[in-house]
Design an enzyme around this catalytic site. Structure first.
Site, PDB file in Angstrom:
ATOM      1  N   ASP A  51     -15.654 -25.445  43.024  1.00 23.99           N
ATOM      2  CA  ASP A  51     -15.665 -24.045  42.590  1.00 23.99           C
ATOM      3  C   ASP A  51     -17.010 -23.783  41.919  1.00 23.99           C
ATOM      4  O   ASP A  51     -17.591 -24.685  41.308  1.00 23.99           O
ATOM      5  CB  ASP A  51     -14.529 -23.767  41.598  1.00 23.99           C
ATOM      6  CG  ASP A  51     -13.156 -23.746  42.262  1.00 23.99           C
ATOM      7  OD1 ASP A  51     -13.087 -23.477  43.480  1.00 23.99           O
ATOM      8  OD2 ASP A  51     -12.165 -23.979  41.555  1.00 23.99           O
ATOM      9  N   ASP A  77     -11.534 -19.237  48.014  1.00 23.74           N
ATOM     10  CA  ASP A  77     -10.553 -18.644  47.102  1.00 23.74           C
ATOM     11  C   ASP A  77     -10.555 -17.121  47.210  1.00 23.74           C
ATOM     12  O   ASP A  77      -9.492 -16.491  47.249  1.00 23.74           O
ATOM     13  CB  ASP A  77     -10.860 -19.015  45.645  1.00 23.74           C
ATOM     14  CG  ASP A  77     -10.658 -20.481  45.340  1.00 23.74           C
ATOM     15  OD1 ASP A  77      -9.951 -21.165  46.099  1.00 23.74           O
ATOM     16  OD2 ASP A  77     -11.226 -20.940  44.328  1.00 23.74           O
TER      17      ASP A  77
END
Length: 187
Positions: A140, A154
């Site tokens: 991330d 995401d």
């Protein structure tokens, strides 16, 4: 297979592959250029709002359920099967539904690829898949400060789910307007 059906599958594959390439490419750049936990402000004036921050997420969306991300690979694979079965049944004129399914599939695959990459890498080092599974992680990096750190996969996954929810909600509203009851209720 008719040319129409073939075109639909080509569209699905092309868009999913484009999104996965973008997702995996950006994750690779982050892993190559930032240590875990390191942040970079591409626009210094906006650093209090947005940075690129390298996070290895062993959980699910938004870092929840740390260490159990491997379990959700099974859920991810079930979602992929659902999309592959359902997508050809969606009429071509229902492009918002098709787009939503493409986003869900691309987001799903982008994060599954990450988890599999880390599992195989750790299993090679430790010699045990069982040691590696709890460490399966996703890279991330999009840090908007007011939202958990995420990635392109995401965003696609959440965006696809939101579009699906809106479509389903609107279908229920249309049924109500047409005098149909959206769900049968016991009395």
């Amino acid at each position: 297979m008719s040319s129409h059906r073939l075109r639909n599958w080509v569209l699905l594959a092309a868009l999913v592959l484009f999104i996965i390439a973008l997702d995996q490419g950006t994750k690779w750049l982050v892993r190559q250029n930032l240590a875990v936990g390191e942040a970079w402000a591409p626009i210094p004036a906006l650093s209090k709002i947005f940075t690129i921050t390298h996070v290895q997420n062993t959980g699910v969306a938004f870092g929840q359920l740390s260490g159990l991300g491997w379990l959700f690979m099974v859920v991810n694979l079930a979602v992929l099967v659902f999309v592959l079965v359902y997508y050809p049944r969606v009429p071509a004129e229902q492009w918002p539904m098709r787009l939503a399914l493409i986003l869900v599939m691309a987001g799903d695959l982008g994060n599954v690829i990450d988890r599999l990459r880390t599992v195989f890498s750790i299993a090679q080092d430790t010699g045990s898949i069982w040691t590696a599974l709890p460490k399966a992680s996703v890279t991330d990096f999009l840090d908007f400060q007011i939202w958990p750190v995420s990635n392109i996969a995401d965003i696609c996954l959440v965006g696809g789910i939101i579009v699906l929810a809106i479509i389903l909600w609107r279908q229920d509203q249309t049924r109500v307007v047409d005098g149909q009851v959206p769900m049968a209720k016991d009395q």
